[in-house]
Enzyme design. Structure first.
Site, PDB file in Angstrom:
ATOM      1  N   LYS A 154       0.822  -1.229   0.000  1.00 16.87           N
ATOM      2  CA  LYS A 154       0.000   0.000   0.000  1.00 16.87           C
ATOM      3  C   LYS A 154       0.846   1.264   0.000  1.00 16.87           C
ATOM      4  O   LYS A 154       0.630   2.173  -0.785  1.00 16.87           O
ATOM      5  CB  LYS A 154      -0.854   0.091   1.273  1.00 16.87           C
ATOM      6  CG  LYS A 154      -2.105  -0.678   1.297  1.00 16.87           C
ATOM      7  CD  LYS A 154      -2.984  -0.258   2.477  1.00 16.87           C
ATOM      8  CE  LYS A 154      -2.371  -0.272   3.859  1.00 16.87           C
ATOM      9  NZ  LYS A 154      -1.993  -1.565   4.407  1.00 16.87           N
ATOM     10  N   ARG A 205      10.658  -1.119  12.313  1.00 13.69           N
ATOM     11  CA  ARG A 205       9.582  -0.537  13.109  1.00 13.69           C
ATOM     12  C   ARG A 205       9.230  -1.440  14.281  1.00 13.69           C
ATOM     13  O   ARG A 205       9.191  -2.651  14.141  1.00 13.69           O
ATOM     14  CB  ARG A 205       8.335  -0.411  12.229  1.00 13.69           C
ATOM     15  CG  ARG A 205       8.151   0.926  11.610  1.00 13.69           C
ATOM     16  CD  ARG A 205       7.083   0.884  10.558  1.00 13.69           C
ATOM     17  NE  ARG A 205       5.802   0.371  11.038  1.00 13.69           N
ATOM     18  CZ  ARG A 205       4.708   0.327  10.284  1.00 13.69           C
ATOM     19  NH1 ARG A 205       4.749   0.761   9.042  1.00 13.69           N
ATOM     20  NH2 ARG A 205       3.583  -0.135  10.756  1.00 13.69           N
ATOM     21  N   ARG A 231      -1.501  -7.713  14.082  1.00 14.76           N
ATOM     22  CA  ARG A 231      -2.011  -6.696  13.152  1.00 14.76           C
ATOM     23  C   ARG A 231      -2.763  -7.343  11.991  1.00 14.76           C
ATOM     24  O   ARG A 231      -3.758  -6.811  11.523  1.00 14.76           O
ATOM     25  CB  ARG A 231      -0.861  -5.819  12.650  1.00 14.76           C
ATOM     26  CG  ARG A 231      -0.354  -4.862  13.742  1.00 14.76           C
ATOM     27  CD  ARG A 231       1.018  -4.334  13.439  1.00 14.76           C
ATOM     28  NE  ARG A 231       1.052  -3.536  12.253  1.00 14.76           N
ATOM     29  CZ  ARG A 231       2.112  -3.443  11.444  1.00 14.76           C
ATOM     30  NH1 ARG A 231       3.203  -4.118  11.704  1.00 14.76           N
ATOM     31  NH2 ARG A 231       2.072  -2.683  10.375  1.00 14.76           N
TER      32      ARG A 231
HETATM   33  P1  AMP Z   1       0.439   1.233   9.448  1.00 14.24           P
HETATM   34  O1  AMP Z   1       1.723   1.963   9.284  1.00 14.24           O
HETATM   35  O2  AMP Z   1      -0.593   1.662   8.459  1.00 14.24           O
HETATM   36  O3  AMP Z   1       0.615  -0.264   9.470  1.00 14.24           O
HETATM   37  O4  AMP Z   1      -0.148   1.661  10.881  1.00 14.24           O
HETATM   38  C1  AMP Z   1       0.576   1.447  12.068  1.00 14.24           C
HETATM   39  C2  AMP Z   1      -0.329   1.519  13.281  1.00 14.24           C
HETATM   40  O5  AMP Z   1      -0.939   2.821  13.367  1.00 14.24           O
HETATM   41  C3  AMP Z   1      -1.510   0.546  13.275  1.00 14.24           C
HETATM   42  O6  AMP Z   1      -1.177  -0.746  13.753  1.00 14.24           O
HETATM   43  C4  AMP Z   1      -2.495   1.250  14.203  1.00 14.24           C
HETATM   44  O7  AMP Z   1      -2.141   1.122  15.558  1.00 14.24           O
HETATM   45  C5  AMP Z   1      -2.287   2.711  13.828  1.00 14.24           C
HETATM   46  N1  AMP Z   1      -3.217   3.127  12.739  1.00 14.24           N
HETATM   47  C6  AMP Z   1      -2.896   3.435  11.448  1.00 14.24           C
HETATM   48  N2  AMP Z   1      -3.987   3.775  10.740  1.00 14.24           N
HETATM   49  C7  AMP Z   1      -5.029   3.672  11.605  1.00 14.24           C
HETATM   50  C8  AMP Z   1      -6.425   3.865  11.489  1.00 14.24           C
HETATM   51  N3  AMP Z   1      -7.008   4.229  10.339  1.00 14.24           N
HETATM   52  N4  AMP Z   1      -7.193   3.669  12.592  1.00 14.24           N
HETATM   53  C9  AMP Z   1      -6.662   3.309  13.762  1.00 14.24           C
HETATM   54  N5  AMP Z   1      -5.352   3.085  13.942  1.00 14.24           N
HETATM   55  C10 AMP Z   1      -4.536   3.256  12.877  1.00 14.24           C
END
Ligand code: AMP
Length: 210
Positions: free
Chosen positions: A14, A155, A166
């Site tokens: 993504k 990360r 996740r």
């Molecule tokens: P990502 O980098 O998109 O994998 O996001 C990392 C973390 O940020 C996720 O595991 C959530 O804890 C938080 N996060 C990101 N986007 C959202 C969202 N739309 N709603 C809630 N938590 C989010």
């Protein structure tokens, strides 16, 4: 006006595709994970609250994320559109997004869990500009970002135990969005995220340019 949403499991590509779309069409890339990580790193009370959730692989509370997204989408930067990466992630967020604006393309990037895990286990991010590297896109020099020479790090939430958690959250909370968006079949499109970065991007451009 191009208002694009990318949905897919961790490691489906993504972020990489959102970046390419943003560059090609000159629209902002809104990555909620990055916005939340920035807030957490600043150490504000809101940031510390956010950290509690994502260090456990959980979604942060709706009120926090929806407020951030609404502010971004309604800002002047997004006048010509945007590409959303990481939002919406559940039904409540999808409904909130519908109240804020109309989306032209919802692109689902499919990838099986085994591939997500394989990609994430080799993922590294630049600690400065956040550029992402992995098995498909290795850095030219080990441990160093090609773009800004920043140090590459893993990360906190890319550690194996949290990746599994996740992915579970993705299946339980985000996947039901396919059902929610199904009626908008002209807007919802799927691409195969197991292909190369170039091939996936080609599929996406084809969808956008119809
Ligand atoms: P990502 O980098 O998109 O994998 O996001 C990392 C973390 O940020 C996720 O595991 C959530 O804890 C938080 N996060 C990101 N986007 C959202 C969202 N739309 N709603 C809630 N938590 C989010």
């Amino acid at each position: 006006m191009l208002r694009i949403v990318l949905i897919g499991p961790q490691g489906c590509g993504k972020g990489t595709q959102a970046k390419l779309i943003a560059e090609k069409y000159g629209i902002p890339h809104i990555a909620t994970g990055d916005l939340l990580r920035e807030a957490a790193e600043k150490g504000t009370p809101e940031g510390l609250e956010v950290k509690k959730y994502f260090s456990k692989g959980k979604l942060v509370p709706e009120k926090v994320i929806i407020k951030i997204i609404e502010g971004k989408i309604l800002s002047d930067d997004c006048k010509r559109g945007f590409v959303l990466d990481g939002f919406p992630r559940n039904l409540e967020q999808a409904e909130a997004l519908d109240d804020i604006t109309e989306i032209n393309f919802i692109i689902v990037i499919d990838a099986p869990d085994e591939l997500s895990i394989k990609r994430i286990s080799s993922r590294q991010n630049c600690s400065q500009c956040r550029r992402v590297y992995g098995i498909d896109i290795p850095p030219k020099k080990k441990g160093m970002c090609d773009t800004c020479k920043g140090k590459l790090i893993v990360r906190e939430d890319d550690k194996p135990e949290l990746v599994k958690k996740r992915l579970e959250v993705y299946h339980d909370e985000t996947e039901p969005l396919m059902e929610y968006y199904k009626i908008r079949e002209d807007v919802l499109q799927k691409v195969d995220g197991s292909k190369s970065v170039e091939e996936v991007f080609k599929q996406i451009v084809k969808i956008i340019e119809g």
